[in-house]
Design an enzyme around this catalytic site. Structure first.
Site, short mmCIF file in Angstrom:
data_model
loop_
_atom_site.label_atom_id
_atom_site.label_comp_id
_atom_site.label_asym_id
_atom_site.label_seq_id
_atom_site.Cartn_x
_atom_site.Cartn_y
_atom_site.Cartn_z
N ASN A 71 39.09 49.13 47.14
CA ASN A 71 37.66 49.17 46.82
C ASN A 71 36.93 49.22 48.16
OD1 ASN A 71 37.49 46.53 47.81
ND2 ASN A 71 37.57 45.60 45.78
N ALA A 92 40.04 42.25 36.94
CA ALA A 92 41.00 43.30 36.55
C ALA A 92 40.38 44.67 36.27
CB ALA A 92 41.86 42.87 35.35
N ALA A 93 39.10 44.85 36.62
CA ALA A 93 38.52 46.19 36.44
C ALA A 93 39.25 47.18 37.37
CB ALA A 93 37.03 46.17 36.76
N GLY A 94 39.50 46.75 38.61
CA GLY A 94 40.23 47.60 39.55
C GLY A 94 41.66 47.85 39.07
N ASP A 95 42.27 46.84 38.49
CA ASP A 95 43.64 47.00 37.99
C ASP A 95 43.67 48.00 36.83
OD1 ASP A 95 44.45 45.08 39.81
OD2 ASP A 95 44.14 43.44 38.39
O1 RIB Z 1 42.78 41.67 39.97
C1 RIB Z 1 42.65 40.52 39.20
C2 RIB Z 1 43.84 39.64 39.40
O2 RIB Z 1 43.87 39.16 40.73
C3 RIB Z 1 43.88 38.40 38.54
O3 RIB Z 1 44.48 38.61 37.29
C4 RIB Z 1 44.59 37.39 39.42
O4 RIB Z 1 45.81 36.97 38.91
C5 RIB Z 1 44.73 38.05 40.79
O5 RIB Z 1 45.98 38.54 41.00
#
Ligand code: RIB
Length: 311
Positions: free
Chosen positions: A193, A258-261
């Protein structure tokens, strides 16, 4: 085209998530509410995103470690329910599952502290075990983050180069002093990001123009594509052809965890399906925009049917 396989090598955490009005300032004690223990970890979140968004069953697998405890069990169940092959997730005796302590503000932003636990057991030795090698060789796309030992990421990069898979590194959390220069030429995509890009380059990354300029520095170091996520401003893709800004989708965010994930997992799925990078970014933006409207990490990741794709 045969469905391409995605392997996520990375972390699994139990997220101890607390809602607060404002994130605590240094030295401040504040009241929180709605404490929850939820499945998280950047690796596992990205695996769940791949599993839920893929239209090809049986093509997503994860390699990582949990503790031999209830939180580890919870992760394995959650991943399996999201169509992720967990055969290469090891339950380690005597070491707890990784943990993240997360504060989520009423505006949806967050602060996260991670405690590695079993994620530190994802060692280069584990990567070189026969079952791990098989999974790495079988993968067409490998997605990694920075919550397992970095020497393990390096070992995976070298193996991926031999098997010719597409390698995506989400450099989160970004190391304070950047990455060693020799890493960049091993990567097909790096997906920071804007804050992580600033840490990697030491350059200002506030405007889209600055982000493009900082990304060019990494392209000169050898990475094929720099894909920077910029929240609801969308994403900026920079490669040898130049820099392009893809506008994002506005959503009323209640929790950006977790938006990036979600973006990274969705992007990997779209590449696996043969979409162009531009279409893959549009697909990933749609998935991430849904995720910020829901609480939690894996709980917020949408399924494919929710994506409202153009026909
Ligand atoms: O990107 C979000 C994540 O960052 C969370 O779920 C937390 O566990 C950390 O790893």
């Amino acid at each position: 085209m045969n469905p391409r396989k995605i392997l996520i090598v990375g972390s699994l955490n139990v997220d101890q998530s607390v809602q607060v009005n404002d994130l605590p300032a240094r030295g401040e004690t504040i009241k929180g509410h709605n404490l929850q223990y939820l499945n998280g970890g950047k690796g596992a979140n990205q695996a769940v995103a791949c599993g839920r968004l893929s239209s090809a069953p049986g093509t997503v697998a994860m390699l990582g470690c949990v503790g031999k405890d209830n939180f580890g069990q919870m992760q394995l169940q959650g991943l399996t329910a999201s169509n992720v092959d967990t055969r290469n997730i090891h339950a380690i005796d005597g070491t707890p599952t990784g943990m993240a302590i997360i504060y989520v503000s009423s505006k949806g932003s967050n602060s996260i502290v991670i405690i590695s636990g079993a994620n530190d057991c994802v060692t280069p030795e584990l990567i070189h075990e026969p079952e791990s090698l098989k999974a790495i060789e079988a993968a067409d796309i490998i997605l990694m983050q920075m919550e397992i030992p970095f020497e393990t990421n390096l070992a995976v990069m070298d193996l991926a180069a031999k098997s010719g898979s597409t390698l995506i590194l989400n450099p989160a959390p970004a190391p304070d002093h950047g990455l060693p220069d020799e890493v960049y030429e091993k990567l097909d995509y790096i997906t920071p990001n804007e804050t992580e890009l600033a840490k990697l380059t030491g350059l200002p990354c506030n405007t889209i123009e600055e982000i493009g300029q900082a990304s060019e520095v990494l392209v000169h170091k050898g990475v094929k594509n720099v894909l920077v996520t910029v929240g609801d401003r969308g994403a900026v893709l920079t490669n040898a052809e130049g820099s392009t800004h893809y506008t994002g989708i506005h959503a009323d965010a209640i929790d950006t965890t977790a938006a990036g994930d979600t973006f990274n997992g969705a992007f990997a799925v779209a590449l696996a399906e043969g979409k162009t990078p531009a279409d893959a970014i549009a697909f990933a933006n749609r998935a991430a925009a849904i995720s910020v409207t829901r609480r939690g990490a894996q709980d917020s990741v949408p399924c494919r049917s929710e994506l409202n794709e153009p026909q």
